[in-house]
Design a protein around this motif. Structure first.
Motif, PDB file in Angstrom:
ATOM      1  N   ARG A   1      -2.217 -13.072  -5.359  1.00  0.00           N
ATOM      2  CA  ARG A   1      -2.974 -12.840  -4.119  1.00  0.00           C
ATOM      3  C   ARG A   1      -3.035 -11.364  -3.808  1.00  0.00           C
ATOM      4  N   PHE A   2      -2.031 -10.607  -4.290  1.00  0.00           N
ATOM      5  CA  PHE A   2      -1.885  -9.207  -3.915  1.00  0.00           C
ATOM      6  C   PHE A   2      -2.287  -8.228  -5.009  1.00  0.00           C
TER       7      PHE A   2
ATOM      8  N   ALA B   1      -5.891  -4.441  -6.620  1.00  0.00           N
ATOM      9  CA  ALA B   1      -5.161  -3.405  -7.350  1.00  0.00           C
ATOM     10  C   ALA B   1      -4.448  -4.023  -8.531  1.00  0.00           C
ATOM     11  N   ARG B   2      -4.234  -3.231  -9.568  1.00  0.00           N
ATOM     12  CA  ARG B   2      -3.536  -3.745 -10.742  1.00  0.00           C
ATOM     13  C   ARG B   2      -2.046  -3.935 -10.480  1.00  0.00           C
ATOM     14  N   PHE B   3      -1.406  -2.946  -9.842  1.00  0.00           N
ATOM     15  CA  PHE B   3       0.053  -2.934  -9.785  1.00  0.00           C
ATOM     16  C   PHE B   3       0.641  -2.802  -8.387  1.00  0.00           C
ATOM     17  N   ILE B   4       0.030  -2.005  -7.532  1.00  0.00           N
ATOM     18  CA  ILE B   4       0.564  -1.777  -6.182  1.00  0.00           C
ATOM     19  C   ILE B   4      -0.539  -2.113  -5.179  1.00  0.00           C
ATOM     20  N   PRO B   5      -0.304  -3.094  -4.314  1.00  0.00           N
ATOM     21  CA  PRO B   5      -1.362  -3.510  -3.376  1.00  0.00           C
ATOM     22  C   PRO B   5      -1.937  -2.329  -2.601  1.00  0.00           C
ATOM     23  N   GLY B   6      -3.253  -2.233  -2.615  1.00  0.00           N
ATOM     24  CA  GLY B   6      -3.952  -1.214  -1.853  1.00  0.00           C
ATOM     25  C   GLY B   6      -3.953   0.185  -2.462  1.00  0.00           C
ATOM     26  N   LEU B   7      -3.201   0.377  -3.553  1.00  0.00           N
ATOM     27  CA  LEU B   7      -3.099   1.722  -4.127  1.00  0.00           C
ATOM     28  C   LEU B   7      -3.568   1.821  -5.557  1.00  0.00           C
TER      29      LEU B   7
END
Length: 171
Positions: free
Chosen positions: A101-102, A164-170
């Motif tokens: 989801r994230f 995002a691939r790894f960090i939500p929103g970043l």
């Protein structure tokens, strides 16, 4: 960790028997296996040979525990679609539940943390650095191939393409 990885391989083989599709980055799979084997051996050798002392071992053990929970959550969420060899069948349905989801690659986040935490818990910073770099090379190849295969899956880009691939929103 060795027992966990072996158990995951057994589960993966069962899933792979039922999954029919292209494998992402099959060429770098042997390097991935070597990196995981190195994770189980190199830190111990470094600590013994260079008499390394742990720094903040409980913090790194907590990171490892969190990574393990994220890894299990990711694998459980993917269910029978998960495999160690990243098989992508053409009829795959996008997974948008659980940690997906994230972000698009929560399992790879967990793996990256697992490559850093155990060596650092024992003070083997050189092993953490070398093995994390090797893992990053493997994951770069694997993620590139996996995402190319997933773009061919109907509705995948619509479901996960903007996450995002790894960090939500970043990232």
């Amino acid at each position: 960790m060795a027992a966990q990885r072996l158990a995951e391989l057994v589960v993966s083989r069962g899933h792979e028997r039922r999954l029919h599709g292209a494998r992402a980055a099959a060429r770098s799979y042997p390097l991935m296996v070597a990196a995981h084997a190195g994770l189980l051996t190199l830190p111990l050798l470094e600590v013994a040979a260079l008499r390394r002392r742990p720094r903040a071992p409980l913090a790194w053990i907590a990171v490892l525990a969190g990574a393990g929970l994220l890894r299990r959550w990711s694998i459980r969420t993917l269910g029978t679609s998960w495999s160690a060899r990243a098989v992508v069948p053409p009829d795959l349905r996008p997974v948008t539940a659980g940690p997906y989801r994230f972000i698009r690659h929560p399992n790879y986040v967990a793996v990256a943390l697992e490559f850093a935490a155990p060596p650092l818990a024992g003070g083997a910073w050189l092993s953490a650095l070398v093995l994390s770099a090797l893992n990053a090379l493997v994951l770069f190849d694997r993620i590139r191939d996996e995402e190319a295969l997933l773009r061919r899956v109907p509705d995948h880009e619509q479901a996960l393409g903007r996450k995002a691939r790894f960090i939500p929103g970043l990232f």
